[in-house]
Scaffold this motif. Structure first.
Motif, PDB file in Angstrom:
ATOM      1  N   ARG A 263     -10.190  -8.619  -1.813  1.00 28.84           N
ATOM      2  CA  ARG A 263     -10.987  -7.458  -2.206  1.00 28.84           C
ATOM      3  C   ARG A 263     -11.434  -6.661  -0.978  1.00 28.84           C
ATOM      4  NH1 ARG A 263     -13.192 -11.261  -6.041  1.00 28.84           N
ATOM      5  NH2 ARG A 263     -14.964 -11.651  -4.668  1.00 28.84           N
ATOM      6  N   ALA A 264     -11.859  -7.374   0.073  1.00 29.07           N
ATOM      7  CA  ALA A 264     -12.298  -6.689   1.287  1.00 29.07           C
ATOM      8  C   ALA A 264     -11.158  -5.888   1.908  1.00 29.07           C
ATOM      9  CB  ALA A 264     -12.842  -7.702   2.288  1.00 29.07           C
ATOM     10  N   THR A 265      -9.963  -6.463   1.938  1.00 33.34           N
ATOM     11  CA  THR A 265      -8.806  -5.763   2.500  1.00 33.34           C
ATOM     12  C   THR A 265      -8.521  -4.485   1.732  1.00 33.34           C
ATOM     13  OG1 THR A 265      -7.844  -7.899   3.147  1.00 33.34           O
ATOM     14  CG2 THR A 265      -6.374  -5.994   3.123  1.00 33.34           C
ATOM     15  N   ALA A 266      -8.567  -4.562   0.409  1.00 32.58           N
ATOM     16  CA  ALA A 266      -8.303  -3.380  -0.414  1.00 32.58           C
ATOM     17  C   ALA A 266      -9.368  -2.307  -0.193  1.00 32.58           C
ATOM     18  CB  ALA A 266      -8.243  -3.778  -1.885  1.00 32.58           C
ATOM     19  N   GLU A 267     -10.629  -2.711  -0.019  1.00 37.04           N
ATOM     20  CA  GLU A 267     -11.687  -1.732   0.255  1.00 37.04           C
ATOM     21  C   GLU A 267     -11.401  -0.973   1.543  1.00 37.04           C
ATOM     22  OE1 GLU A 267     -15.671  -3.255   0.122  1.00 37.04           O
ATOM     23  OE2 GLU A 267     -15.255  -4.474  -1.649  1.00 37.04           O
ATOM     24  N   VAL A 268     -10.965  -1.693   2.576  1.00 35.90           N
ATOM     25  CA  VAL A 268     -10.645  -1.046   3.851  1.00 35.90           C
ATOM     26  C   VAL A 268      -9.447  -0.112   3.690  1.00 35.90           C
ATOM     27  CG1 VAL A 268      -9.835  -1.460   6.208  1.00 35.90           C
ATOM     28  CG2 VAL A 268     -11.666  -2.875   5.243  1.00 35.90           C
ATOM     29  N   HIS A 269      -8.427  -0.557   2.981  1.00 34.59           N
ATOM     30  CA  HIS A 269      -7.262   0.298   2.764  1.00 34.59           C
ATOM     31  C   HIS A 269      -7.644   1.573   2.018  1.00 34.59           C
ATOM     32  CE1 HIS A 269      -3.960  -3.028   3.258  1.00 34.59           C
ATOM     33  NE2 HIS A 269      -4.429  -2.580   4.406  1.00 34.59           N
ATOM     34  N   LEU A 270      -8.467   1.466   0.990  1.00 35.05           N
ATOM     35  CA  LEU A 270      -8.862   2.653   0.234  1.00 35.05           C
ATOM     36  C   LEU A 270      -9.680   3.609   1.106  1.00 35.05           C
ATOM     37  CD1 LEU A 270      -9.818   1.117  -3.241  1.00 35.05           C
ATOM     38  CD2 LEU A 270      -7.748   2.381  -2.636  1.00 35.05           C
ATOM     39  N   ALA A 271     -10.563   3.055   1.949  1.00 36.78           N
ATOM     40  CA  ALA A 271     -11.357   3.906   2.838  1.00 36.78           C
ATOM     41  C   ALA A 271     -10.472   4.614   3.861  1.00 36.78           C
ATOM     42  CB  ALA A 271     -12.431   3.072   3.530  1.00 36.78           C
ATOM     43  N   ALA A 333       2.548   5.560   2.187  1.00 32.82           N
ATOM     44  CA  ALA A 333       2.210   4.942   3.471  1.00 32.82           C
ATOM     45  C   ALA A 333       0.908   5.555   3.979  1.00 32.82           C
ATOM     46  CB  ALA A 333       3.332   5.153   4.485  1.00 32.82           C
ATOM     47  N   GLN A 334       0.141   4.774   4.697  1.00 31.86           N
ATOM     48  CA  GLN A 334      -1.151   5.220   5.194  1.00 31.86           C
ATOM     49  C   GLN A 334      -1.472   4.450   6.478  1.00 31.86           C
ATOM     50  OE1 GLN A 334      -3.623   3.242   1.840  1.00 31.86           O
ATOM     51  NE2 GLN A 334      -4.680   2.727   3.751  1.00 31.86           N
ATOM     52  N   ARG A 335      -2.567   4.771   7.129  1.00 30.02           N
ATOM     53  CA  ARG A 335      -3.013   3.961   8.253  1.00 30.02           C
ATOM     54  C   ARG A 335      -3.523   2.626   7.715  1.00 30.02           C
ATOM     55  NH1 ARG A 335      -4.073   6.693  12.908  1.00 30.02           N
ATOM     56  NH2 ARG A 335      -4.151   4.593  13.832  1.00 30.02           N
ATOM     57  N   ILE A 336      -3.164   1.563   8.423  1.00 31.01           N
ATOM     58  CA  ILE A 336      -3.546   0.215   8.016  1.00 31.01           C
ATOM     59  C   ILE A 336      -4.087  -0.541   9.224  1.00 31.01           C
ATOM     60  CG2 ILE A 336      -1.856   0.148   6.128  1.00 31.01           C
ATOM     61  CD1 ILE A 336      -0.073  -1.589   7.991  1.00 31.01           C
ATOM     62  N   VAL A 376       1.266  -2.900   2.027  1.00 29.60           N
ATOM     63  CA  VAL A 376       1.779  -4.251   1.809  1.00 29.60           C
ATOM     64  C   VAL A 376       2.085  -4.955   3.132  1.00 29.60           C
ATOM     65  CG1 VAL A 376       4.240  -3.685   1.641  1.00 29.60           C
ATOM     66  CG2 VAL A 376       3.328  -5.602   0.326  1.00 29.60           C
ATOM     67  N   ARG A 377       2.236  -4.194   4.198  1.00 26.02           N
ATOM     68  CA  ARG A 377       2.464  -4.835   5.495  1.00 26.02           C
ATOM     69  C   ARG A 377       1.260  -5.693   5.890  1.00 26.02           C
ATOM     70  NH1 ARG A 377       3.682  -2.098  11.441  1.00 26.02           N
ATOM     71  NH2 ARG A 377       3.262  -3.996  12.609  1.00 26.02           N
ATOM     72  N   ASP A 378       0.043  -5.171   5.692  1.00 28.51           N
ATOM     73  CA  ASP A 378      -1.152  -5.981   5.961  1.00 28.51           C
ATOM     74  C   ASP A 378      -1.215  -7.193   5.041  1.00 28.51           C
ATOM     75  OD1 ASP A 378      -2.167  -4.534   8.074  1.00 28.51           O
ATOM     76  OD2 ASP A 378      -3.668  -3.457   6.892  1.00 28.51           O
ATOM     77  N   VAL A 379      -0.885  -6.980   3.780  1.00 30.87           N
ATOM     78  CA  VAL A 379      -0.913  -8.077   2.806  1.00 30.87           C
ATOM     79  C   VAL A 379       0.046  -9.185   3.238  1.00 30.87           C
ATOM     80  CG1 VAL A 379      -0.449  -8.726   0.411  1.00 30.87           C
ATOM     81  CG2 VAL A 379      -1.610  -6.553   0.915  1.00 30.87           C
ATOM     82  N   ALA A 380       1.242  -8.801   3.648  1.00 31.99           N
ATOM     83  CA  ALA A 380       2.229  -9.793   4.083  1.00 31.99           C
ATOM     84  C   ALA A 380       1.727 -10.573   5.288  1.00 31.99           C
ATOM     85  CB  ALA A 380       3.558  -9.099   4.401  1.00 31.99           C
ATOM     86  N   MET A 427       7.463  -6.529  -0.520  1.00 31.51           N
ATOM     87  CA  MET A 427       6.663  -7.652  -0.024  1.00 31.51           C
ATOM     88  C   MET A 427       7.538  -8.653   0.731  1.00 31.51           C
ATOM     89  SD  MET A 427       3.654  -9.299  -0.095  1.00 31.51           S
ATOM     90  CE  MET A 427       2.698  -9.123  -1.599  1.00 31.51           C
ATOM     91  N   ARG A 428       8.663  -8.983   0.165  1.00 36.22           N
ATOM     92  CA  ARG A 428       9.558  -9.958   0.785  1.00 36.22           C
ATOM     93  C   ARG A 428      10.069  -9.462   2.138  1.00 36.22           C
ATOM     94  NH1 ARG A 428      12.130 -14.231  -1.299  1.00 36.22           N
ATOM     95  NH2 ARG A 428      13.931 -15.056  -0.183  1.00 36.22           N
ATOM     96  N   ALA A 429      10.403  -8.171   2.202  1.00 31.49           N
ATOM     97  CA  ALA A 429      10.908  -7.609   3.453  1.00 31.49           C
ATOM     98  C   ALA A 429       9.842  -7.666   4.543  1.00 31.49           C
ATOM     99  CB  ALA A 429      11.381  -6.177   3.233  1.00 31.49           C
ATOM    100  N   TYR A 430       8.617  -7.297   4.195  1.00 37.67           N
ATOM    101  CA  TYR A 430       7.556  -7.305   5.214  1.00 37.67           C
ATOM    102  C   TYR A 430       7.154  -8.719   5.604  1.00 37.67           C
ATOM    103  CZ  TYR A 430       6.758  -2.359   5.792  1.00 37.67           C
ATOM    104  OH  TYR A 430       6.911  -1.035   6.139  1.00 37.67           O
ATOM    105  N   GLU A 431       7.179  -9.638   4.664  1.00 37.01           N
ATOM    106  CA  GLU A 431       6.866 -11.015   5.040  1.00 37.01           C
ATOM    107  C   GLU A 431       7.978 -11.596   5.921  1.00 37.01           C
ATOM    108  OE1 GLU A 431       5.466 -15.329   3.249  1.00 37.01           O
ATOM    109  OE2 GLU A 431       5.937 -13.709   1.848  1.00 37.01           O
ATOM    110  N   THR A 432       9.203 -11.256   5.627  1.00 35.86           N
ATOM    111  CA  THR A 432      10.319 -11.715   6.459  1.00 35.86           C
ATOM    112  C   THR A 432      10.232 -11.121   7.861  1.00 35.86           C
ATOM    113  OG1 THR A 432      11.740 -11.936   4.503  1.00 35.86           O
ATOM    114  CG2 THR A 432      12.836 -11.793   6.643  1.00 35.86           C
ATOM    115  N   ASP A 433       9.943  -9.828   7.934  1.00 31.51           N
ATOM    116  CA  ASP A 433       9.802  -9.173   9.235  1.00 31.51           C
ATOM    117  C   ASP A 433       8.690  -9.836  10.051  1.00 31.51           C
ATOM    118  OD1 ASP A 433      10.463  -7.017  11.083  1.00 31.51           O
ATOM    119  OD2 ASP A 433       8.549  -6.114  10.519  1.00 31.51           O
ATOM    120  N   LYS A 434       7.595 -10.183   9.394  1.00 29.03           N
ATOM    121  CA  LYS A 434       6.487 -10.845  10.094  1.00 29.03           C
ATOM    122  C   LYS A 434       6.898 -12.228  10.574  1.00 29.03           C
ATOM    123  CE  LYS A 434       2.159 -11.178  11.411  1.00 29.03           C
ATOM    124  NZ  LYS A 434       1.590 -10.310  12.475  1.00 29.03           N
TER     125      LYS A 434
END
Length: 470
Positions: A263-271, A333-336, A376-380, A427-434
């Motif tokens: 929830r905290a991550t989503a709040e930051v993304h929305l802001a 896409a947005q700043r993350i 989703v990059r942050d989520v991954a 999601m899979r692509a970003y988790e793999t990249d990470k």
């Protein structure tokens, strides 16, 4: 070299001659030095500022110094070199070093204008570190250095400084359990997202990120280089990584905390989406993202032989992302945050989560770190962090990691209105990249940890869902 403000009669070249042999030995031993494993070819002094009056019996030098190293480890002389890295150094100068400062020793100068003096890491000297806070408080200007502050923030004088023990790619000073000053070591010209984004979030009244109280910069040429940021010190908070390991070791469920963190991550993304422009990604942009991931995979596979058997299967993940972009869909896409993991999160005694360290992955260019990215990059990154925690001890706890990952995504969806698992290819692509990034990092810096991301690579090279842990 930029303007040098040093003691009378000491030129920049002479100062560098005094420090050169000591820095060659000292710099590679520092945790934040990025060029480990390669010899130093030469130094270039970008700026030198004496922070104490010339009449002072002590010296306090602020240095921005470029370090050149050969491209090929073990070769110097005429071998090709990488673009130089610029580092921020704070150097104390004394005739004799008191015993309390012995761990901060850089060396004893035997040549040049500082002959007979001892130089040391000035952050460990309370007089020097106290001077930095006073300069921020008073909005001082010294040579190329410019100290700024938020006029709405009160900064008391005389707060006792101490160096924070957990030094990573930067250094931190805590002042009286009230503020923490993060000092950037590797300096890149341009807008530093670790100042830019928290300032933006403060304007959006996002309480999940500590608001900067003060900062300082060096004006070098046409660029302003951010050198440090002073923020509130969140006393009593628990580091997310340490908290997760503690709960895991005790056999306690962590999914409730993971949900709250989502929830905290989503709040930051929305802001961030409110504060800064967002962009729409079509097929061309998605193909470029997939191409960048494939290129990073090729680079990592060349450097880490253990990754090579999985590379063909991992490449199909990025091909699937490129194919996704050829459809009719679009993505935002947005700043993350850019480098989100449990260690970048703090939980207060009341159970509230905060996100810190918005610098992004230091190994990536600043221009890339400031580009809009799919959230989703942050989520991954956080999903990978739960997996890291579960694999950091024996026996491995796949169910614990799976529960945390699912709860985090569910908490994120509660605020964002969309579950990130609804974009499985992305999601899979970003988790793999990470995971590929982690393989390369561990191989270079912590070989004992290499099995952790390799186990994820093995999983991701199969066709199971991205949140699969078995």
């Amino acid at each position: 070299m930029s303007e040098a403000v040093t003691r009378p009669g000491i030129t920049a070249d002479a100062l560098l001659a005094s420090l050169d042999p000591l820095l060659r030995a000292w710099l590679p031993r520092q945790r934040w030095f990025a060029g480990k494993g390669r010899p130093i070819s030469d130094f270039n002094l970008v700026s030198a500022t004496e922070l104490l009056p010339p009449t002072s019996e002590l010296g306090f030098l602020h240095l921005l110094i470029q370090v050149r190293q050969p491209l090929v480890p073990g070769l110097a002389g005429g071998s090709p070199t990488l673009a130089p890295d610029c580092y921020q150094l704070l150097v104390g100068v004394r005739r004799e070093l008191p015993p309390r400062l012995a761990p901060a020793l850089i060396g004893h100068v035997t040549r040049g204008p500082l002959t007979g003096y001892t130089v040391y890491e000035a952050l460990h000297d309370t007089r020097m570190s106290g001077f930095l806070l006073e300069a921020l408080r008073m909005r001082a200007r010294i040579g190329t250095l410019r100290f700024e502050r938020d006029p709405r923030k009160n900064i008391d004088d005389g707060l006792a400084p101490r160096v924070l023990g957990a030094e990573q790619s930067n250094s931190s000073l805590v002042y009286g359990d009230t503020f923490i000053l993060k000092l950037f070591r590797r300096i890149v010209p341009g807008v530093n997202p670790d100042l830019e984004l928290p300032l933006m979030l403060a304007r959006e009244r996002c309480a999940r990120v500590p608001a900067p109280a003060a900062w300082f910069l060096a004006d070098v040429g046409d660029e302003a280089n951010v050198l440090g940021v002073l923020q509130p010190y969140l006393k009593g908070t628990a580091d997310g990584w340490e908290l997760a390991l503690r709960e895991l070791a005790a056999g306690r469920d962590f999914s409730g905390e993971a949900r709250a963190l989502g929830r905290a991550t989503a709040e930051v993304h929305l802001a961030l989406a409110r504060a800064l422009p967002t962009v729409t990604l079509g097929h061309t942009q998605m193909e470029l993202i997939a191409e960048g991931m494939a290129d990073r995979l090729d680079t990592a596979a060349k450097a880490v032989p253990a990754l090579q058997p999985y590379a063909p299967a991992l490449r199909t993940t990025f091909e699937a992302l490129a194919d996704l972009g050829r459809g009719e869909g679009t993505w935002t896409a947005q700043r993350i945050h850019g480098d989100l993991h449990l260690g970048q999160c703090l939980r207060s005694p009341a159970g509230e989560w905060s996100l810190i360290d918005f610098e992004g992955e230091p190994s990536r260019p600043l221009s890339e770190r400031r580009m809009p990215q799919p959230p989703v990059r942050d989520v991954a990154g956080m999903l990978r962090s739960f997996d890291y925690a579960a694999r950091s001890r024996e026996p491995w706890a796949p169910q614990w990691a799976g529960d945390c990952r699912a709860a985090y995504c569910a908490g994120y969806a509660e605020v964002a209105g969309r579950d990130p698992r609804m974009d499985p290819v992305l999601m899979r692509a970003y988790e793999t990249d990470k995971a590929v990034y982690e393989v390369l990092y561990e191989a270079r810096h912590r070989p004992d940890w290499l099995p952790v991301p390799l186990s994820a690579v093995k999983r991701l090279a199969t066709n199971g869902p991205a949140t699969e842990q078995h």
